[in-house]
Design a protein around this motif. Structure first.
Motif, PDB file in Angstrom:
ATOM      1  N   TRP A 285       0.823  -1.198   0.000  1.00  0.00           N
ATOM      2  CA  TRP A 285       0.000   0.000   0.000  1.00  0.00           C
ATOM      3  C   TRP A 285       0.863   1.257   0.000  1.00  0.00           C
ATOM      4  O   TRP A 285       0.664   2.171  -0.801  1.00  0.00           O
TER       5      TRP A 285
ATOM      6  N   GLY B 192       3.803   1.608  -0.895  1.00  0.00           N
ATOM      7  CA  GLY B 192       4.650   1.727  -2.069  1.00  0.00           C
ATOM      8  C   GLY B 192       3.855   1.985  -3.333  1.00  0.00           C
ATOM      9  O   GLY B 192       4.422   2.135  -4.413  1.00  0.00           O
TER      10      GLY B 192
ATOM     11  N   GLN C  69       2.336   3.715  -6.141  1.00  0.00           N
ATOM     12  CA  GLN C  69       2.638   5.016  -6.723  1.00  0.00           C
ATOM     13  C   GLN C  69       1.398   5.809  -7.088  1.00  0.00           C
ATOM     14  O   GLN C  69       1.355   7.019  -6.943  1.00  0.00           O
TER      15      GLN C  69
ATOM     16  N   ARG D 108      -1.479   5.766  -5.571  1.00  0.00           N
ATOM     17  CA  ARG D 108      -1.999   6.331  -4.332  1.00  0.00           C
ATOM     18  C   ARG D 108      -1.157   7.533  -3.914  1.00  0.00           C
ATOM     19  O   ARG D 108      -1.669   8.556  -3.476  1.00  0.00           O
TER      20      ARG D 108
ATOM     21  N   GLU E  30      -2.621  11.333  -3.434  1.00  0.00           N
ATOM     22  CA  GLU E  30      -2.801  11.757  -2.045  1.00  0.00           C
ATOM     23  C   GLU E  30      -2.962  13.261  -1.839  1.00  0.00           C
ATOM     24  O   GLU E  30      -3.945  13.697  -1.233  1.00  0.00           O
TER      25      GLU E  30
ATOM     26  N   LEU F  47      -6.221  15.411  -0.173  1.00  0.00           N
ATOM     27  CA  LEU F  47      -6.131  16.374   0.923  1.00  0.00           C
ATOM     28  C   LEU F  47      -6.700  17.725   0.499  1.00  0.00           C
ATOM     29  O   LEU F  47      -7.444  18.354   1.244  1.00  0.00           O
TER      30      LEU F  47
ATOM     31  N   TYR G 268     -11.233   0.337  -2.071  1.00  0.00           N
ATOM     32  CA  TYR G 268     -10.748   1.618  -1.591  1.00  0.00           C
ATOM     33  C   TYR G 268      -9.260   1.534  -1.277  1.00  0.00           C
ATOM     34  O   TYR G 268      -8.821   0.610  -0.593  1.00  0.00           O
ATOM     35  N   VAL G 269      -8.513   2.492  -1.766  1.00  0.00           N
ATOM     36  CA  VAL G 269      -7.084   2.472  -1.517  1.00  0.00           C
ATOM     37  C   VAL G 269      -6.604   3.664  -0.698  1.00  0.00           C
ATOM     38  O   VAL G 269      -5.485   3.669  -0.206  1.00  0.00           O
ATOM     39  N   ASP G 270      -7.457   4.678  -0.554  1.00  0.00           N
ATOM     40  CA  ASP G 270      -7.076   5.765   0.337  1.00  0.00           C
ATOM     41  C   ASP G 270      -8.305   6.554   0.759  1.00  0.00           C
ATOM     42  O   ASP G 270      -9.362   6.455   0.145  1.00  0.00           O
ATOM     43  N   LYS G 271      -8.130   7.326   1.811  1.00  0.00           N
ATOM     44  CA  LYS G 271      -9.265   7.991   2.425  1.00  0.00           C
ATOM     45  C   LYS G 271      -8.774   9.141   3.291  1.00  0.00           C
ATOM     46  O   LYS G 271      -7.795   8.993   4.013  1.00  0.00           O
TER      47      LYS G 271
ATOM     48  N   ALA H 144       9.464  -3.642  -2.557  1.00  0.00           N
ATOM     49  CA  ALA H 144      10.112  -2.702  -3.463  1.00  0.00           C
ATOM     50  C   ALA H 144       9.262  -1.446  -3.606  1.00  0.00           C
ATOM     51  O   ALA H 144       8.052  -1.501  -3.515  1.00  0.00           O
TER      52      ALA H 144
ATOM     53  N   LEU I  47      -4.516  -6.364  -0.667  1.00  0.00           N
ATOM     54  CA  LEU I  47      -5.099  -5.324   0.162  1.00  0.00           C
ATOM     55  C   LEU I  47      -6.467  -5.767   0.678  1.00  0.00           C
ATOM     56  O   LEU I  47      -6.792  -5.598   1.852  1.00  0.00           O
TER      57      LEU I  47
ATOM     58  N   MET J 150      -3.878  11.164   6.865  1.00  0.00           N
ATOM     59  CA  MET J 150      -4.614  10.011   7.370  1.00  0.00           C
ATOM     60  C   MET J 150      -3.666   8.858   7.652  1.00  0.00           C
ATOM     61  O   MET J 150      -3.812   8.134   8.611  1.00  0.00           O
TER      62      MET J 150
END
Lengths: 270, 270
Positions: free
Chosen positions: A87, A89, A91, A93, A97, A101, A123-126, B32, B80, B135
């Motif tokens: 997660w 690593g 790219q 995401r 990011e 924000l 979902y990979v980010d929040k 990696a 994930l 987050m």
DNA sequence: ACACGGTGTTCCACATATTGGAACAACTGC
DNA sequence: GCAGTTGTTCCAATATGTGGAACACCGTGT
């Protein structure tokens, strides 16, 4: 191109030789909401006793499972650690990011980033709403595509043939009374979403929760994703969402562009 | 008891037959920080070309890896999703959660829950400081035990022989000028922590960051963990931490007790 | 045009890890 | 003690994985 399509076996497939069996056992234990005993797993995964027993041993050796005192099995920590590595690593995401924000700063509401994987959104980010209590990292959580803003937005960016192939595989569960109940009604809305460039979730997955989302497409990476702003309907009106729609589309476009630049067509570097 | 000790091969072990090889490949790719090409992986994992090639094929089939257009490999989303399942179903985390929230309400600072795994602490839950921007679900992240509050607290609850066995395996990296540089100085502090019942991190892992932590021990589950309150040193003084120490110990004890009740000695149920 | 060093891929005789039925052990309740 | 669980071990048959070597591909430099 004799590679099996992952999603075809998504729900319990025989699997790829030894590894496939191991994974289906692992999934059986991870999915269960309580520690599984040998017999429990035996019934979930249809494998001969001897085979399963050895397999469990190997999974424990690898740290993927842990065996407790009462002989039952639980997921081990190695899985979590491994997922964190992949997660952090990631790219895509990483690029997205700051835009999440931004969007959060602008709206004050929860912002999600999700990737389409066949019929579901993962979902990979929040970034949480200021008012939120629970941290609830729902990262890794999978939700159906047909009843979520990100899902519908992502679907709308697919080629029609691909869209239809995926739609045919969906099982329409009526989470609320506004949830799509058939591919027909979903496809109709997709048409509209294509024109507008953004999708709404009008309490279709969860009552009192709505959102606006825009698709993110990176053909170079065969990546179809989406970004959304979500809030409780008492605070976030449809009018408000409609206003934010432009910002969401904007962020999505910026992410697409930046991904292309940073992970450019040539070398994939960060 | 011919089960290999996981941690003994923690860093790149040959592994358990086929599964072990597959996992070490998966780990190589997940660890990696950029997509790995065939040759990259070949150098990390020492395996014959033919073997590795087939293995990668299987991992892709299983959705654990994804192969991009330029033939490089990335972690797939299945990992994930799997990790989320196991995380959200984790009963220990579930029991501890409200206590983390409590502690956060009380202090206003970030609260962590971590589990000891040999020489490292793996974070399994987190409630953020009110002032936090990012987050940064660092769930699944691993940190060295010797320089973190939770780590030292957890270590302090081990039997002396076990403690020494683990301490002997540590590699002391001087993250800051206050980081322990040898097992001797660590063990000395552990003595003190045992007497007090709580541990401090005095900017030992990261400059400007300190915390107070207490151990959580559940012998029935062979579980050694810890809970902590963390903050930036300009805002959170050692005096303040010392005051919170009692609350942290309290929460830890409550969690221990509740775990025993809910996951009681008999059947493991939720 | 050609040889070259580098990729990723395929092939196949060989070895071994996996298979799975059946026997075994340990515990439980009748 | 007996029947019914549970988890564990055994072992010949064989499917699976092994890994060295040959192959195809693609740019580069000459």
């Amino acid at each position: 191109m004799d590679r099996k399509n992952v999603a075809d076996l998504e729900n319990e497939g025989p699997g790829t030789g030894t590894l496939g069996k191991a994974m289906s056992v692992l999934e059986a234990v991870a999915t269960a909401d309580r520690p599984q005993r040998f017999t429990d797993i035996l019934q979930t995964v249809r494998q001969p006793r001897g085979t399963l027993h050895r397999l469990l041993g190997h999974l424990v050796d690898e740290g993927l499972l842990v065996q407790r005192g009462d002989l039952s099995y639980e997921p081990g920590l190695r899985l979590l650690k491994l997922a964190y590595s992949s997660w952090s690593g990631n790219q895509f995401r990483d690029v997205a990011e700051p835009h999440l924000l931004n969007l959060h700063e602008l709206t004050g509401e929860t912002v999600h980033l999700g990737i389409l994987r066949e019929t579901e959104i993962i979902y990979v980010d929040k970034v949480e709403s200021r008012q939120t209590v629970r941290m609830s990292s729902q990262i890794g959580k999978a939700s159906p595509a047909y009843c979520t803003g990100i899902g519908k937005a992502a679907l709308s960016s697919l080629a029609q043939s691909e869209l239809q192939r995926i739609a045919a595989k969906m099982h329409f569960i009526p989470f609320t009374d506004r949830t799509h109940r058939s591919a027909t009604s979903l496809l109709a809305e997709i048409e509209e979403i294509r024109r507008e460039g953004h999708a709404f979730d009008r309490e279709e997955h969860e009552a009192e929760i709505c959102c606006v989302a825009a698709p993110i497409v990176v053909p170079e990476h065969e990546l179809v994703a989406g970004i959304s702003v979500t809030g409780p309907s008492y605070r976030v009106t449809m009018t408000q969402l409609a206003i934010w729609a432009a910002d969401v589309r904007n962020s999505a476009r910026q992410i697409e562009e930046e991904v292309r630049i940073r992970l450019g067509p040539g070398r994939g570097g960060g």
